[in-house]
Scaffold this active site. Structure first.
Site, PDB file in Angstrom:
ATOM      1  N   ARG A 222       0.877  -1.142  -0.040  1.00 41.53           N
ATOM      2  CA  ARG A 222       0.121   0.044   0.080  1.00 41.53           C
ATOM      3  C   ARG A 222       0.904   1.287  -0.025  1.00 41.53           C
ATOM      4  O   ARG A 222       2.013   1.313   0.711  1.00 41.53           O
ATOM      5  CB  ARG A 222      -0.858   0.028   1.332  1.00 41.53           C
ATOM      6  CG  ARG A 222      -2.078  -0.831   1.238  1.00 41.53           C
ATOM      7  CD  ARG A 222      -3.155  -0.581   0.136  1.00 41.53           C
ATOM      8  NE  ARG A 222      -4.300  -1.306  -0.059  1.00 41.53           N
ATOM      9  CZ  ARG A 222      -4.622  -2.479  -0.648  1.00 41.53           C
ATOM     10  NH1 ARG A 222      -3.730  -2.634  -1.635  1.00 41.53           N
ATOM     11  NH2 ARG A 222      -5.520  -2.877  -0.733  1.00 41.53           N
ATOM     12  N   HIS A 270      -1.639   0.965  -9.488  1.00 40.40           N
ATOM     13  CA  HIS A 270      -2.392   0.133  -8.668  1.00 40.40           C
ATOM     14  C   HIS A 270      -2.879  -1.042  -9.475  1.00 40.40           C
ATOM     15  O   HIS A 270      -4.036  -1.157  -9.416  1.00 40.40           O
ATOM     16  CB  HIS A 270      -3.267   0.904  -7.542  1.00 40.40           C
ATOM     17  CG  HIS A 270      -3.696   0.003  -6.843  1.00 40.40           C
ATOM     18  ND1 HIS A 270      -3.771   0.580  -5.365  1.00 40.40           N
ATOM     19  CD2 HIS A 270      -4.038  -1.335  -6.305  1.00 40.40           C
ATOM     20  CE1 HIS A 270      -4.049  -0.474  -4.346  1.00 40.40           C
ATOM     21  NE2 HIS A 270      -4.255  -1.532  -5.244  1.00 40.40           N
TER      22      HIS A 270
HETATM   23  P1  NDP Z   1      -2.038 -11.902   4.258  1.00 42.47           P
HETATM   24  O1  NDP Z   1      -2.894 -11.159   5.314  1.00 42.47           O
HETATM   25  O2  NDP Z   1      -2.460 -13.054   3.823  1.00 42.47           O
HETATM   26  O3  NDP Z   1      -0.630 -11.891   4.711  1.00 42.47           O
HETATM   27  C1  NDP Z   1      -0.216 -10.721   5.387  1.00 42.47           C
HETATM   28  C2  NDP Z   1       1.299 -11.126   5.899  1.00 42.47           C
HETATM   29  O4  NDP Z   1       2.068  -9.832   6.437  1.00 42.47           O
HETATM   30  C3  NDP Z   1       1.141 -11.934   6.879  1.00 42.47           C
HETATM   31  O5  NDP Z   1       2.626 -12.814   6.543  1.00 42.47           O
HETATM   32  C4  NDP Z   1       1.777 -11.260   8.079  1.00 42.47           C
HETATM   33  O6  NDP Z   1       2.237 -12.010   9.103  1.00 42.47           O
HETATM   34  C5  NDP Z   1       2.592 -10.186   7.708  1.00 42.47           C
HETATM   35  N1  NDP Z   1       2.398  -9.007   8.490  1.00 42.47           N
HETATM   36  C6  NDP Z   1       1.547  -8.135   8.618  1.00 42.47           C
HETATM   37  N2  NDP Z   1       1.920  -7.320   9.727  1.00 42.47           N
HETATM   38  C7  NDP Z   1       3.297  -7.518   9.834  1.00 42.47           C
HETATM   39  C8  NDP Z   1       4.197  -6.906  10.572  1.00 42.47           C
HETATM   40  N3  NDP Z   1       3.826  -5.653  11.389  1.00 42.47           N
HETATM   41  N4  NDP Z   1       5.544  -7.260  10.616  1.00 42.47           N
HETATM   42  C9  NDP Z   1       5.910  -8.444   9.722  1.00 42.47           C
HETATM   43  N5  NDP Z   1       4.691  -9.210   9.126  1.00 42.47           N
HETATM   44  C10 NDP Z   1       3.507  -8.813   9.190  1.00 42.47           C
HETATM   45  O7  NDP Z   1      -2.157 -10.678   3.115  1.00 42.47           O
HETATM   46  P2  NDP Z   1      -2.046 -11.075   1.407  1.00 42.47           P
HETATM   47  O8  NDP Z   1      -0.860 -11.584   1.148  1.00 42.47           O
HETATM   48  O9  NDP Z   1      -3.330 -11.577   0.941  1.00 42.47           O
HETATM   49  O10 NDP Z   1      -2.084  -9.613   0.849  1.00 42.47           O
HETATM   50  C11 NDP Z   1      -1.151  -8.521   1.387  1.00 42.47           C
HETATM   51  C12 NDP Z   1      -1.186  -7.182   0.884  1.00 42.47           C
HETATM   52  O11 NDP Z   1      -1.332  -7.078  -0.476  1.00 42.47           O
HETATM   53  C13 NDP Z   1      -2.818  -6.527   1.033  1.00 42.47           C
HETATM   54  O12 NDP Z   1      -3.107  -6.228   2.498  1.00 42.47           O
HETATM   55  C14 NDP Z   1      -2.951  -5.621   0.148  1.00 42.47           C
HETATM   56  O13 NDP Z   1      -2.442  -4.450   0.811  1.00 42.47           O
HETATM   57  C15 NDP Z   1      -1.675  -5.806  -0.889  1.00 42.47           C
HETATM   58  N6  NDP Z   1      -2.295  -6.369  -2.341  1.00 42.47           N
HETATM   59  C16 NDP Z   1      -1.975  -5.151  -3.164  1.00 42.47           C
HETATM   60  C17 NDP Z   1      -2.638  -5.431  -4.554  1.00 42.47           C
HETATM   61  C18 NDP Z   1      -2.124  -4.614  -5.770  1.00 42.47           C
HETATM   62  O14 NDP Z   1      -2.834  -4.419  -6.843  1.00 42.47           O
HETATM   63  N7  NDP Z   1      -1.061  -3.820  -5.551  1.00 42.47           N
HETATM   64  C19 NDP Z   1      -3.624  -6.548  -4.923  1.00 42.47           C
HETATM   65  C20 NDP Z   1      -4.060  -7.316  -3.632  1.00 42.47           C
HETATM   66  C21 NDP Z   1      -3.373  -7.084  -2.410  1.00 42.47           C
HETATM   67  P3  NDP Z   1       1.595 -13.280   9.849  1.00 42.47           P
HETATM   68  O15 NDP Z   1       1.924 -14.209   8.855  1.00 42.47           O
HETATM   69  O16 NDP Z   1       2.635 -13.422  10.876  1.00 42.47           O
HETATM   70  O17 NDP Z   1       0.252 -12.777  10.031  1.00 42.47           O
HETATM   71  C1  OXD Z   2      -6.719  -5.390  -3.073  1.00 42.80           C
HETATM   72  C2  OXD Z   2      -6.115  -4.404  -4.067  1.00 42.80           C
HETATM   73  O1  OXD Z   2      -6.465  -5.129  -2.185  1.00 42.80           O
HETATM   74  O2  OXD Z   2      -6.808  -4.374  -5.230  1.00 42.80           O
HETATM   75  O3  OXD Z   2      -7.206  -6.296  -3.637  1.00 42.80           O
HETATM   76  O4  OXD Z   2      -5.204  -3.789  -3.894  1.00 42.80           O
END
Ligand code: NDP
Ligand code: OXD
Length: 307
Positions: A222, A270
């Site tokens: 993000r 994005h």
């Molecule tokens: P998940 O919730 O499956 O995974 C998040 C990961 O981040 C987990 O491994 C979590 O740790 C880790 N995490 C969260 N907070 C912390 C922290 N403070 N320190 C260390 N690790 C942390 O999310 P997704 O993989 O599904 O998606 C990730 C992000 O990708 C979304 O939230 C979104 O912002 C972004 N995204 C962007 C898109 C784009 O088009 N650019 C499209 C879709 C998503 P733990 O395993 O310990 O819980």
């Molecule tokens: C999502 C994105 O979170 O599009 O799905 O970024």
């Protein structure tokens, strides 16, 4: 009983068709034509505004995206489960985008693009993938899928998460105390973290300084996670080599922002990934079945953690 959809109407038409085929007993309403508010049990939205408060019989709020940071959780009553989007289309898109970005960095395509502009024909040494250390911040659904694909190219892969993870062929680091060690071994840093209070502004000066000289960034989490001026300073100083940036703060990136003109920054609006309407509708239909059967839904977020 009805589902209210409040998002892009073109994709909504595909959802409506899918619901009609697969759940004919469930009325599918497309905002703003909400019909009888009392019939709406499920809301699917990017931003629900105050609907989660005003719909009297709402049972679940579904985010249309993988992230939930766009939702104001304080405007969603505490008893309502909030479920993020987990569907194969988002995963496939993200794997494609990050794989392309890492390969472009690995194969020096930023430098070759500059050479082309100057009409310079000058091959650079070819590095084996195993000598390129990729590190992914966030080992959730997307980070894990990306690493599993990158491993197949032979990159030396690592990841960082809050709690300890175990992914075959990936060196896993966990928690704030392990961040420095993770950065020190990372040539290409990919950010796939959710936006929370803990990750806002994380990609800043100290993180860039912790990477080896010549490292590159792929940012697909993000926009608010990135301190863009710190990145540009680190690039001007020659410490960070290149960056692929899909998310910015604000979006759209303002016309006069310095990121646009840094020659080793590539910006996309994005689009790294997006939900695929058919599989997203199927994912929500499956969760509706689970909810009605009293089973846990896939992708329910932990409000305290913020993701
Ligand atoms: P998940 O919730 O499956 O995974 C998040 C990961 O981040 C987990 O491994 C979590 O740790 C880790 N995490 C969260 N907070 C912390 C922290 N403070 N320190 C260390 N690790 C942390 O999310 P997704 O993989 O599904 O998606 C990730 C992000 O990708 C979304 O939230 C979104 O912002 C972004 N995204 C962007 C898109 C784009 O088009 N650019 C499209 C879709 C998503 P733990 O395993 O310990 O819980
Ligand atoms: C999502 C994105 O979170 O599009 O799905 O970024």
């Amino acid at each position: 009983m009805a589902v209210l959809y409040k998002s892009d109407p073109v994709r909504g038409a595909i959802w409506a068709e899918r619901f009609a085929q697969r759940a004919p007993d469930m009325a599918f309403r497309m905002w703003p034509d909400i019909g009888d508010p009392a019939a709406i049990r499920y809301l699917v939205a990017w931003q629900p505004d105050d609907l989660a408060v005003t719909l009297p019989n709402l049972e679940v709020v579904f985010s249309i995206g993988a992230g939930v940071d766009q939702l104001d959780l304080t405007r969603i009553p505490a008893h309502l489960p909030v479920v993020r989007m987990i569907e194969p289309g988002i995963v496939d898109g993200m794997v494609e985008y990050v794989t392309e970005a890492v390969l472009a960095i690995h194969r020096d395509l930023f430098d070759y693009a500059l050479q082309q502009q100057a009409r310079v024909w000058k091959p650079m040494p070819l590095r084996p993938a195993v000598s390129r250390r990729v590190g992914v911040l966030g080992l959730g659904l997307l980070g894990t899928a990306v690493l599993q694909r990158l491993r197949l190219f032979g990159f030396t892969c690592a990841g960082w998460s809050r709690s300890r993870r175990d992914i075959e062929g990936v060196e896993c680091f966990a928690g704030d105390t392990a961040l420095d060690a993770f950065l020190a071994r990372t040539d290409v840093l990919v950010c796939l973290l959710p936006l929370t209070d803990a990750t806002r502004g994380l990609l800043a000066r100290h993180v860039f300084a912790g990477l080896p000289k010549g490292a590159s960034i792929v940012h697909v989490g993000r926009g608010q996670q990135l301190a863009a001026s710190d990145l540009l300073d680190a690039m001007d100083a020659g410490h960070i080599h290149s960056a692929v940036i899909d998310v910015t703060d604000p979006e759209p990136l303002p016309f006069d922002h310095r990121l646009w003109i840094q020659p080793r920054v590539r910006i996309t609006p994005h689009i790294a990934s997006a939900t695929c309407a058919v599989t997203a509708a199927d994912a929500v239909l499956e969760n509706l079945r689970r909810h009605r059967a009293g089973k846990p839904m896939i992708g329910e977020i932990d409000r305290a953690r913020g993701y």
